[in-house]
Design a protein around this motif. Sequence first.
Motif, PDB file in Angstrom:
ATOM      1  N   TYR A   1     -10.655   8.534  -7.812  1.00  0.00           N
ATOM      2  CA  TYR A   1     -11.789   8.158  -7.128  1.00  0.00           C
ATOM      3  C   TYR A   1     -13.286   6.975  -7.684  1.00  0.00           C
TER       4      TYR A   1
ATOM      5  N   ALA B   1      -8.341  10.353   5.926  1.00  0.00           N
ATOM      6  CA  ALA B   1      -7.379  10.009   4.977  1.00  0.00           C
ATOM      7  C   ALA B   1      -6.164  10.288   5.796  1.00  0.00           C
TER       8      ALA B   1
ATOM      9  N   ARG C   1      -0.486  10.897   3.143  1.00  0.00           N
ATOM     10  CA  ARG C   1       0.092  10.207   2.547  1.00  0.00           C
ATOM     11  C   ARG C   1      -0.778  10.482   1.706  1.00  0.00           C
ATOM     12  N   THR C   2      -1.819   9.363   1.665  1.00  0.00           N
ATOM     13  CA  THR C   2      -2.985  10.173   0.558  1.00  0.00           C
ATOM     14  C   THR C   2      -3.671  11.388   0.590  1.00  0.00           C
TER      15      THR C   2
ATOM     16  N   TRP D   1      -2.045  12.729  -1.741  1.00  0.00           N
ATOM     17  CA  TRP D   1      -2.403  12.903  -3.235  1.00  0.00           C
ATOM     18  C   TRP D   1      -3.342  13.421  -3.557  1.00  0.00           C
ATOM     19  N   ASP D   2      -4.319  13.506  -2.605  1.00  0.00           N
ATOM     20  CA  ASP D   2      -5.922  14.328  -2.481  1.00  0.00           C
ATOM     21  C   ASP D   2      -5.296  15.867  -3.135  1.00  0.00           C
TER      22      ASP D   2
END
Length: 130
Positions: free
Chosen positions: A16, A83, A86-87, A90-91
Amino acid sequence: MRYDEFLARVRERGEYDSQDEAAEVTEGVLSVLAQRISPGEVDDLGSQLPGPLGQTLAAAKPQQAESFGIEEFFRRVAEKTGARPRTAEWDASAVLTAVADAVSGGELNQVISQLPSGYAVLFGKADLAG
């Protein structure tokens, strides 16, 4: 672990741009996690997390845990953070691996044991901690 250390880990793992972005994502992920585990477990987890993270969990604590799968977890995280799903995956991984680092192995096992098997990998674990 201190709050700023926790956010630094999330920021590094999630790549980030700022601590603020890491804090926003952390709040979103933890608030969805709080809906998925029992209220007592929310309290136990919150007591081991630094700074305002316990308050984030407590604010999102439901009367009883909801039952939803991993895809729904990602969808809810995406909704909270703005988001794509898919993001959000990750998050969630960036935040939950930091959670795994911040709490005891016993507490981590308690949380993971309340979730379907697909969740363990988000905490950086293949299964329950040894």
